[in-house]
Each structure stands twice: as structure tokens, then as C-alpha cells.
Design a protein around this motif. Structure first.
Motif, PDB file in Angstrom:
ATOM      1  N   GLY A  40       0.840  -1.191   0.000  1.00 53.87           N
ATOM      2  CA  GLY A  40       0.000   0.000   0.000  1.00 53.87           C
ATOM      3  C   GLY A  40       0.872   1.237   0.000  1.00 53.87           C
ATOM      4  O   GLY A  40       1.790   1.356   0.818  1.00 53.87           O
ATOM      5  N   VAL A  41       0.606   2.183  -0.920  1.00 54.40           N
ATOM      6  CA  VAL A  41       1.527   3.312  -1.091  1.00 54.40           C
ATOM      7  C   VAL A  41       0.811   4.468  -1.770  1.00 54.40           C
ATOM      8  O   VAL A  41      -0.221   4.282  -2.417  1.00 54.40           O
ATOM      9  N   TYR A  42       1.330   5.694  -1.614  1.00 56.33           N
ATOM     10  CA  TYR A  42       0.853   6.829  -2.395  1.00 56.33           C
ATOM     11  C   TYR A  42       1.259   6.606  -3.851  1.00 56.33           C
ATOM     12  O   TYR A  42       2.364   6.136  -4.129  1.00 56.33           O
ATOM     13  N   SER A  43       0.407   6.996  -4.780  1.00 57.50           N
ATOM     14  CA  SER A  43       0.688   6.718  -6.191  1.00 57.50           C
ATOM     15  C   SER A  43       1.965   7.398  -6.661  1.00 57.50           C
ATOM     16  O   SER A  43       2.748   6.818  -7.416  1.00 57.50           O
ATOM     17  N   GLY A  44       2.199   8.631  -6.200  1.00 53.04           N
ATOM     18  CA  GLY A  44       3.397   9.349  -6.614  1.00 53.04           C
ATOM     19  C   GLY A  44       4.668   8.667  -6.149  1.00 53.04           C
ATOM     20  O   GLY A  44       5.649   8.561  -6.901  1.00 53.04           O
ATOM     21  N   LEU A  45       4.667   8.190  -4.916  1.00 52.86           N
ATOM     22  CA  LEU A  45       5.848   7.501  -4.394  1.00 52.86           C
ATOM     23  C   LEU A  45       6.073   6.166  -5.095  1.00 52.86           C
ATOM     24  O   LEU A  45       7.213   5.748  -5.303  1.00 52.86           O
ATOM     25  N   PHE A  46       4.984   5.497  -5.460  1.00 54.99           N
ATOM     26  CA  PHE A  46       5.143   4.241  -6.193  1.00 54.99           C
ATOM     27  C   PHE A  46       5.864   4.484  -7.511  1.00 54.99           C
ATOM     28  O   PHE A  46       6.810   3.765  -7.856  1.00 54.99           O
ATOM     29  N   SER A  47       5.425   5.503  -8.255  1.00 56.69           N
ATOM     30  CA  SER A  47       6.051   5.816  -9.544  1.00 56.69           C
ATOM     31  C   SER A  47       7.519   6.175  -9.367  1.00 56.69           C
ATOM     32  O   SER A  47       8.363   5.810 -10.193  1.00 56.69           O
ATOM     33  N   GLN A  48       7.818   6.854  -8.269  1.00 61.85           N
ATOM     34  CA  GLN A  48       9.161   7.363  -8.038  1.00 61.85           C
ATOM     35  C   GLN A  48      10.119   6.315  -7.485  1.00 61.85           C
ATOM     36  O   GLN A  48      11.263   6.207  -7.936  1.00 61.85           O
ATOM     37  N   LEU A  49       9.645   5.524  -6.525  1.00 59.47           N
ATOM     38  CA  LEU A  49      10.545   4.638  -5.797  1.00 59.47           C
ATOM     39  C   LEU A  49      10.549   3.200  -6.296  1.00 59.47           C
ATOM     40  O   LEU A  49      11.592   2.537  -6.280  1.00 59.47           O
ATOM     41  N   ILE A  50       9.403   2.695  -6.714  1.00 64.36           N
ATOM     42  CA  ILE A  50       9.262   1.252  -6.918  1.00 64.36           C
ATOM     43  C   ILE A  50       9.092   0.862  -8.378  1.00 64.36           C
ATOM     44  O   ILE A  50       9.662  -0.135  -8.836  1.00 64.36           O
ATOM     45  N   ALA A  51       8.298   1.640  -9.124  1.00 62.33           N
ATOM     46  CA  ALA A  51       7.995   1.275 -10.510  1.00 62.33           C
ATOM     47  C   ALA A  51       9.244   0.971 -11.353  1.00 62.33           C
ATOM     48  O   ALA A  51       9.240   0.007 -12.139  1.00 62.33           O
ATOM     49  N   PRO A  52      10.338   1.737 -11.211  1.00 60.20           N
ATOM     50  CA  PRO A  52      11.512   1.437 -12.036  1.00 60.20           C
ATOM     51  C   PRO A  52      12.142   0.073 -11.765  1.00 60.20           C
ATOM     52  O   PRO A  52      12.942  -0.418 -12.564  1.00 60.20           O
ATOM     53  N   HIS A  53      11.789  -0.560 -10.623  1.00 58.84           N
ATOM     54  CA  HIS A  53      12.423  -1.825 -10.236  1.00 58.84           C
ATOM     55  C   HIS A  53      11.499  -3.041 -10.386  1.00 58.84           C
ATOM     56  O   HIS A  53      11.894  -4.153 -10.026  1.00 58.84           O
ATOM     57  N   ILE A  54      10.296  -2.832 -10.891  1.00 55.59           N
ATOM     58  CA  ILE A  54       9.319  -3.921 -10.963  1.00 55.59           C
ATOM     59  C   ILE A  54       9.877  -5.134 -11.711  1.00 55.59           C
ATOM     60  O   ILE A  54       9.741  -6.280 -11.270  1.00 55.59           O
ATOM     61  N   ALA A  55      10.521  -4.881 -12.824  1.00 58.32           N
ATOM     62  CA  ALA A  55      11.002  -5.994 -13.653  1.00 58.32           C
ATOM     63  C   ALA A  55      12.099  -6.800 -12.967  1.00 58.32           C
ATOM     64  O   ALA A  55      12.373  -7.945 -13.364  1.00 58.32           O
ATOM     65  N   ASP A  56      12.735  -6.232 -11.946  1.00 58.17           N
ATOM     66  CA  ASP A  56      13.838  -6.916 -11.271  1.00 58.17           C
ATOM     67  C   ASP A  56      13.389  -7.723 -10.051  1.00 58.17           C
ATOM     68  O   ASP A  56      14.205  -8.445  -9.453  1.00 58.17           O
ATOM     69  N   LEU A  57      12.120  -7.594  -9.640  1.00 58.75           N
ATOM     70  CA  LEU A  57      11.652  -8.302  -8.454  1.00 58.75           C
ATOM     71  C   LEU A  57      11.558  -9.799  -8.725  1.00 58.75           C
ATOM     72  O   LEU A  57      11.160 -10.214  -9.818  1.00 58.75           O
ATOM     73  N   ASP A  58      11.896 -10.604  -7.725  1.00 61.07           N
ATOM     74  CA  ASP A  58      11.769 -12.053  -7.890  1.00 61.07           C
ATOM     75  C   ASP A  58      10.527 -12.583  -7.177  1.00 61.07           C
ATOM     76  O   ASP A  58      10.450 -13.741  -6.806  1.00 61.07           O
ATOM     77  N   PHE A  59       9.544 -11.693  -6.974  1.00 59.13           N
ATOM     78  CA  PHE A  59       8.262 -12.085  -6.394  1.00 59.13           C
ATOM     79  C   PHE A  59       7.156 -11.283  -7.068  1.00 59.13           C
ATOM     80  O   PHE A  59       7.413 -10.264  -7.728  1.00 59.13           O
ATOM     81  N   ASN A  60       5.917 -11.748  -6.920  1.00 59.99           N
ATOM     82  CA  ASN A  60       4.768 -11.038  -7.469  1.00 59.99           C
ATOM     83  C   ASN A  60       4.417  -9.864  -6.558  1.00 59.99           C
ATOM     84  O   ASN A  60       4.657  -9.915  -5.341  1.00 59.99           O
ATOM     85  N   LEU A  61       3.807  -8.828  -7.122  1.00 58.02           N
ATOM     86  CA  LEU A  61       3.480  -7.624  -6.355  1.00 58.02           C
ATOM     87  C   LEU A  61       2.062  -7.170  -6.669  1.00 58.02           C
ATOM     88  O   LEU A  61       1.702  -6.991  -7.836  1.00 58.02           O
ATOM     89  N   ILE A  62       1.248  -7.004  -5.617  1.00 63.69           N
ATOM     90  CA  ILE A  62      -0.091  -6.418  -5.736  1.00 63.69           C
ATOM     91  C   ILE A  62      -0.043  -5.059  -5.061  1.00 63.69           C
ATOM     92  O   ILE A  62       0.323  -4.951  -3.890  1.00 63.69           O
ATOM     93  N   VAL A  63      -0.395  -3.990  -5.784  1.00 59.22           N
ATOM     94  CA  VAL A  63      -0.254  -2.622  -5.280  1.00 59.22           C
ATOM     95  C   VAL A  63      -1.627  -1.981  -5.118  1.00 59.22           C
ATOM     96  O   VAL A  63      -2.480  -2.096  -6.003  1.00 59.22           O
TER      97      VAL A  63
END
Length: 307
Positions: free
Chosen positions: A98-121
Motif C-alpha cells: 500500500g503506497v501513495y501513487s506518486g511515491l510508487f512511480s518514483q521509488l518502486i515502478a523502475p524496479h518492478i522488472a527486477d523483483l523475484d516475487f509477485n506484487l499487488i499494489v
């Protein structure tokens, strides 16, 4: 809206085991993931499927009917999956964030492809995110409020600095000529401008902090999130109270203006909250490290306001 096969798989696991926690163990996902799947299925069907008490999930007649309809097909599908899984290796875990949409775009979205687990946001404000964490619908959140909740741990993510940002087409010539120490003049000019906002509490706090009184006017445009406000400022006229980190790149490009920081600089402390003793401790640690590293990159500089 189309139904998700995972909703039915989760429903069957709850029906078979009798509890959300046992279903989570059987499916090798988090309890918030089980809760989210069940609520999605119930919303899709339009009716509750279980009576919930402190110890058991008791299926109602609709649940028993649905179970009879899907049980055979899901069992055969699981047999196929088990056969495939033996050949394909480790199963991916699923983390709910659970996150603010702006912070998700800034902090996490660039790394989605590198995660070794599934993510529900899921996106939301402080109140909604705290409710999601408390109810078990998510495993980890970013929030500006430490809410004392049993079995929840908080760590400081960092501090965000707020500025008054102006759209690049905004006429700020009069503001530049004001006696900045004359709070009455400054307040009057600010009130005469078009304002964007998405957080009432932040707006009220800034006004109270700088002018020692409640705001006696409302924003002209109430937007769903800060990224939307940023896009509006880049294209037109108006002011908004924004975290510097969100608009830093736009300021450097000259698309918006860092106008003022206020008489008293306003900062917001952000926290990472997550469930203790989670079966997803490795995934939680991984996403925490990503968020902390990216936050430090985005918040290591301050802007120089015009006044």
C-alpha cells in the motif's frame, strides 16, 4: 470486470482449511493476499460467501454451491500445475503493498522488472493505507502516520520537504516585488491565485504553520494525486504545495518554478510499516531496501526558491 482464477483457488483453500491463515499457508501466499482475493470474489459475485468468527470461516449455502461447481476443475488444474512445478523450480511469492501513487512511480515502478516475487499494489491516503495494513489486506505500506497497531512494525523512511510550486505560465512578477516580511501582503497574493491540492490536511497545516490562522479559502482544483497536479502545473497556471522530490526534475527542466518554502519550512516524515513475523520477511526486506535507496537519491538535494 473479469473474474480471476486465483480468486477461486483462494476460495477453495479457505473452504478446505476453514481459516484464512491456513489457506495462506496452503497457497504459499500472505494472509493479506488471501483476504484480498476473497473480498474481490465476493464483490464480483455480489454476495458474502462465509460467516466470519474468531476461529473459523463458515461457508454459507452460496459457498457450498460454488464449491461443488468448481472443485473438480480446480483439483485437476492443481494436478497439472504440480506436475509443471516439479520441472520449473521455485514458486514465486506474492507481496501486497500500500503506497501513495506518486511515491510508487518514483521509488518502486523502475524496479518492478527486477523483483523475484509477485506484487499487488493498492493506492490510498494515510487513513486508507493504515486500515489496509491493520485489516491484513496489505503486507507493507508507506505512510506519514505511525498508527499503533498490534503486530505492526514501523521504521523511518525519510523526510520530505514541501515547497510552493508554480506553473511555468504563472505571473509571479507581483510576488517577486512584495515585501516578503509583510505576511498580510504575502497571504493576500497567495489567496488571489489558482490553487491545486489533493490533501486537505497538508494544506491546512502549511497555512497554520506560516500564517498562524486557519485557511479561509479552498483550492480551486482538487486532484486525485500529486503526479496529476504536477502535469497540470507543467502545462499551465497555478500554485500547489508539493514535495520537492516529486517536482525536482520538472524544476530542473524549467517546467515549473520553486516559488517559496514559507516562513517556516514544512517537512513530512514518512514511515515504512509492515507486519511482524510474516512469511514474506525476505520479500519485505527486499522492497524496503529498494524504497530506502531510491528515497535517499530523490531527497538528497534541496531547491533554491525565488523568495
Amino acid at each position: 470486470m473479469r473474474a480471476d482464477l486465483e480468486w477461486f483457488r483462494t476460495f477453495k483453500a479457505i473452504f478446505d482449511t476453514g481459516t484464512m491463515s491456513d489457506a495462506a499457508k496452503e497457497l504459499n501466499i500472505s494472509q493479506p493476499g488471501v483476504s484480498l482475493h476473497l473480498s474481490s470474489l465476493e464483490n464480483y459475485i455480489g454476495h458474502p460467501l462465509f460467516e466470519r468468527n474468531t476461529r473459523k470461516m463458515i461457508p454459507n449455502e452460496r459457498a457450498r454451491m460454488l464449491y461443488r461447481q468448481i472443485c473438480y476443475s480446480l483439483t485437476k488444474l492443481e494436478e497439472v500445475e504440480n506436475s509443471v512445478r516439479k520441472r520449473s523450480g521455485k514458486e514465486r511469492m506474492t507481496l501486497c503493498l500500500g503506497v501513495y501513487s506518486g511515491l510508487f512511480s518514483q521509488l518502486i515502478a523502475p524496479h518492478i522488472a527486477d523483483l523475484d516475487f509477485n506484487l499487488i499494489v493498492q493506492f490510498g491516503d494515510n487513513d486508507k493505507l493504515s486500515e489496509l495494513l491493520e485489516s491484513g489486506s496489505v503486507d507493507i505500506i508507506i505512510t506519514s502516520t505511525e498508527t499503533p497497531i498490534h503486530n505492526i512494525s514501523y521504521q523511518v523512511l525519510g523526510t520530505s520537504e514541501f515547497i510552493v510550486a508554480a506553473g511555468k505560465e504563472t505571473d509571479i512578477s507581483q510576488f517577486q516585488q512584495l515585501d516578503i516580511e509583510n505576511k498580510g501582503q504575502v497571504r493576500k497574493w497567495l489567496q488571489s491565485q489558482l490553487w491545486y491540492s489533493n490533501e486537505k490536511n497538508i494544506w491546512a497545516r502549511f497555512w497554520k504553520l506560516n500564517f498562524k490562522k486557519e485557511s479561509d479559502f479552498a483550492p480551486n482544483y482538487v486532484m486525485p494525486d500529486k503526479n496529476t497536479i504536477l502535469r497540470c502545473l507543467e502545462k499551465g497556471v497555478g500554485l500547489a504545495l508539493m514535495p520537492h522530490s516529486v517536482c525536482r526534475d520538472s524544476i530542473e527542466r524549467g517546467d515549473i518554478i520553486c516559488l517559496w518554502k514559507g516562513y517556516v519550512e514544512m517537512k513530512n516524515t514518512l514511515y515504512i510499516g509492515h507486519r511482524k513475523n510474516s512469511i514474506l520477511s525476505d520479500e519485505i526486506q527486499q522492497i524496503k531496501e529498494i524504497m530506502t535507496t531510491e528515497f535517499e537519491k530523490c531527497h538528497n538535494e534541496s531547491c533554491q526558491p525565488l523568495r
